[in-house]
Scaffold this active site. Structure first.
Site, PDB file in Angstrom:
ATOM      1  N   ASN A  46       0.868  -1.177   0.000  1.00  0.00           N
ATOM      2  CA  ASN A  46       0.000   0.000   0.000  1.00  0.00           C
ATOM      3  C   ASN A  46       0.909   1.232   0.000  1.00  0.00           C
ATOM      4  OD1 ASN A  46      -1.755   2.088   0.493  1.00  0.00           O
ATOM      5  ND2 ASN A  46      -2.315   1.426   2.559  1.00  0.00           N
ATOM      6  N   TRP A  47       0.977   1.891  -1.151  1.00  0.00           N
ATOM      7  CA  TRP A  47       1.915   3.029  -1.268  1.00  0.00           C
ATOM      8  C   TRP A  47       1.387   4.286  -0.581  1.00  0.00           C
ATOM      9  CZ3 TRP A  47       3.784   3.206  -7.078  1.00  0.00           C
ATOM     10  CH2 TRP A  47       4.448   2.018  -7.374  1.00  0.00           C
ATOM     11  N   LYS A  48       0.082   4.278  -0.272  1.00  0.00           N
ATOM     12  CA  LYS A  48      -0.539   5.489   0.305  1.00  0.00           C
ATOM     13  C   LYS A  48      -0.302   6.663  -0.660  1.00  0.00           C
ATOM     14  CE  LYS A  48      -0.045   3.270   4.716  1.00  0.00           C
ATOM     15  NZ  LYS A  48       0.086   3.358   6.159  1.00  0.00           N
ATOM     16  N   GLU A  60      -6.602   4.754   7.964  1.00  0.00           N
ATOM     17  CA  GLU A  60      -6.438   6.177   7.621  1.00  0.00           C
ATOM     18  C   GLU A  60      -7.708   6.734   6.979  1.00  0.00           C
ATOM     19  OE1 GLU A  60      -2.749   5.592   5.531  1.00  0.00           O
ATOM     20  OE2 GLU A  60      -1.842   5.006   7.446  1.00  0.00           O
ATOM     21  N   GLY A 118       3.173  -1.031   4.165  1.00  0.00           N
ATOM     22  CA  GLY A 118       3.142   0.392   3.840  1.00  0.00           C
ATOM     23  C   GLY A 118       4.534   0.888   3.471  1.00  0.00           C
ATOM     24  N   GLY A 119       5.212   1.507   4.429  1.00  0.00           N
ATOM     25  CA  GLY A 119       6.503   2.143   4.171  1.00  0.00           C
ATOM     26  C   GLY A 119       7.504   1.256   3.437  1.00  0.00           C
ATOM     27  N   GLY A 154       3.163   2.631  10.653  1.00  0.00           N
ATOM     28  CA  GLY A 154       4.124   3.717  10.457  1.00  0.00           C
ATOM     29  C   GLY A 154       4.847   4.129  11.724  1.00  0.00           C
ATOM     30  N   GLU A 213      -4.648  -4.715  10.893  1.00  0.00           N
ATOM     31  CA  GLU A 213      -3.663  -3.646  11.012  1.00  0.00           C
ATOM     32  C   GLU A 213      -3.901  -2.882  12.314  1.00  0.00           C
ATOM     33  OE1 GLU A 213      -1.977  -2.630   6.781  1.00  0.00           O
ATOM     34  OE2 GLU A 213      -3.431  -1.148   7.435  1.00  0.00           O
ATOM     35  N   SER A 263       4.062  -1.774  10.282  1.00  0.00           N
ATOM     36  CA  SER A 263       5.523  -1.784  10.462  1.00  0.00           C
ATOM     37  C   SER A 263       6.154  -3.136  10.142  1.00  0.00           C
ATOM     38  CB  SER A 263       5.899  -1.314  11.870  1.00  0.00           C
ATOM     39  OG  SER A 263       5.505   0.043  12.054  1.00  0.00           O
ATOM     40  N   HIS A 312      -9.308   1.050   5.279  1.00  0.00           N
ATOM     41  CA  HIS A 312      -7.999   1.308   5.897  1.00  0.00           C
ATOM     42  C   HIS A 312      -8.189   2.280   7.057  1.00  0.00           C
ATOM     43  CE1 HIS A 312      -3.896   2.567   6.542  1.00  0.00           C
ATOM     44  NE2 HIS A 312      -3.529   1.475   5.901  1.00  0.00           N
TER      45      HIS A 312
HETATM   46  P1  13P Z   1       3.442   0.581   7.539  1.00  0.00           P
HETATM   47  O1  13P Z   1       3.955  -0.710   6.962  1.00  0.00           O
HETATM   48  O2  13P Z   1       4.143   1.792   6.985  1.00  0.00           O
HETATM   49  O3  13P Z   1       3.365   0.560   9.016  1.00  0.00           O
HETATM   50  O4  13P Z   1       1.912   0.723   7.013  1.00  0.00           O
HETATM   51  C1  13P Z   1       1.042  -0.338   7.149  1.00  0.00           C
HETATM   52  C2  13P Z   1      -0.205  -0.016   6.420  1.00  0.00           C
HETATM   53  O5  13P Z   1      -0.962   0.856   6.813  1.00  0.00           O
HETATM   54  C3  13P Z   1      -0.468  -0.761   5.186  1.00  0.00           C
HETATM   55  O6  13P Z   1      -1.781  -0.554   4.760  1.00  0.00           O
END
Ligand code: 13P
Length: 258
Positions: A9-11, A104, A240-241, A180, A174, A219, A102
């Site tokens: 997930n690149w956000k 967010e 994510g990251g 993050g 999650e 993470s 998600h």
């Molecule tokens: P991180 O891997 O950056 O913690 O993000 C997880 C995430 O929200 C994937 O959807």
């Protein structure tokens, strides 16, 4: 046996040029590692921002990578919904997957459990595979309410869509406090919650509860992926990251083995 799945997930990151370079590198490594027998993960999905989806899905069709979106409109038919993107539009540009609910989106866009359930339905109706995210906040975690929160979030989706929808759909656990932050649920803790998620499905249909893939997100890094993925009820990750770095992402994919 459930197939291991790793989704990135690149956000809200990356220009067209950066996105192309990243997928090019991921596709090249996937090919090389697959040829060398070093990639155990059966499915790899990338979820770039909407603006990059059509181009990437066209350029990298046949690469072994699949593409997904990070959100979808609850509205199925075309109409006056400024800013919305329908499931049909996503399918039209080559997406096969979509993330719904998600944290967010829940947090910053105030998406309710019911809206997430409707988005999940819209995704299915468009022939997309939804990855529905559930997870507790730090406060809920500290108050010992994790299972209660997840039961509520998942319950809304099951109630609206029926348990049969989980023959194909994927769930991502999650924990919000792990996203993050560099904090992760310990492998034991992740396993406990994944087993709980499966038990919620099992109340409706024992067979489906064994088939549904449950990913862990929050993470995930090359250093902790193998231990998390080794848990019996963890079927891969939502990254994510680390999905923004080709080598890290591929190392995580390589850790997704049974
Ligand atoms: P991180 O891997 O950056 O913690 O993000 C997880 C995430 O929200 C994937 O959807």
């Amino acid at each position: 046996m459930r197939k291991m799945l790793v989704a990135g997930n690149w956000k809200m990151h990356g220009s067209r040029v950066v996105a192309h370079a990243l997928v090019h590198e991921i596709a090249r490594s996937v090919r090389e590692r697959t040829e060398a027998g070093a990639l155990a993960c059966e499915e790899v999905v990338l979820c770039p921002p909407f603006t990059h989806l059509a181009e990437l899905a066209a350029q990298f069709s046949g690469s072994g990578l699949a593409f997904g979106a990070q959100d979808v409109s609850e509205h199925v038919a075309s109409g006056a919904y400024t800013g919305e993107i329908s499931g049909a539009m996503l399918g039209d540009v080559g997406a096969a997957w979509v993330i719904v609910g998600h944290s967010e989106r829940r947090q910053y866009h105030h998406e309710s459990d019911e809206l997430v359930a409707r988005k999940f339905a819209a995704a299915l109706q468009a022939g997309l595979t939804p990855i529905v995210c559930v997870g507790e906040t730090k406060e809920e975690h500290e108050a010992g309410r994790t299972e209660k929160v997840i039961a509520r979030q998942l319950g809304a989706v099951i109630e609206h869509n029926g348990i049969e929808a989980f023959r194909t759909a994927v769930i991502a656990y999650e924990p919000v406090w792990a996203i993050g932050t560099g904090l992760t649920a310990t492998p034991d803790k992740a396993q406990k919650i994944h087993a709980f998620i499966r038990s919620q499905l099992g109340k409706k249909d024992a067979n489906i509860s064994l088939l549904t893939r449950v990913l862990y997100g929050g993470s995930v890094k090359p250093a902790n992926a193998a231990e998390l993925f080794a848990q019996p009820d963890v079927d891969g990750g939502l990254i994510g990251g680390a999905a923004l770095l080709a080598t890290d992402f591929l190392d995580i994919c390589a850790a997704a083995r049974r």
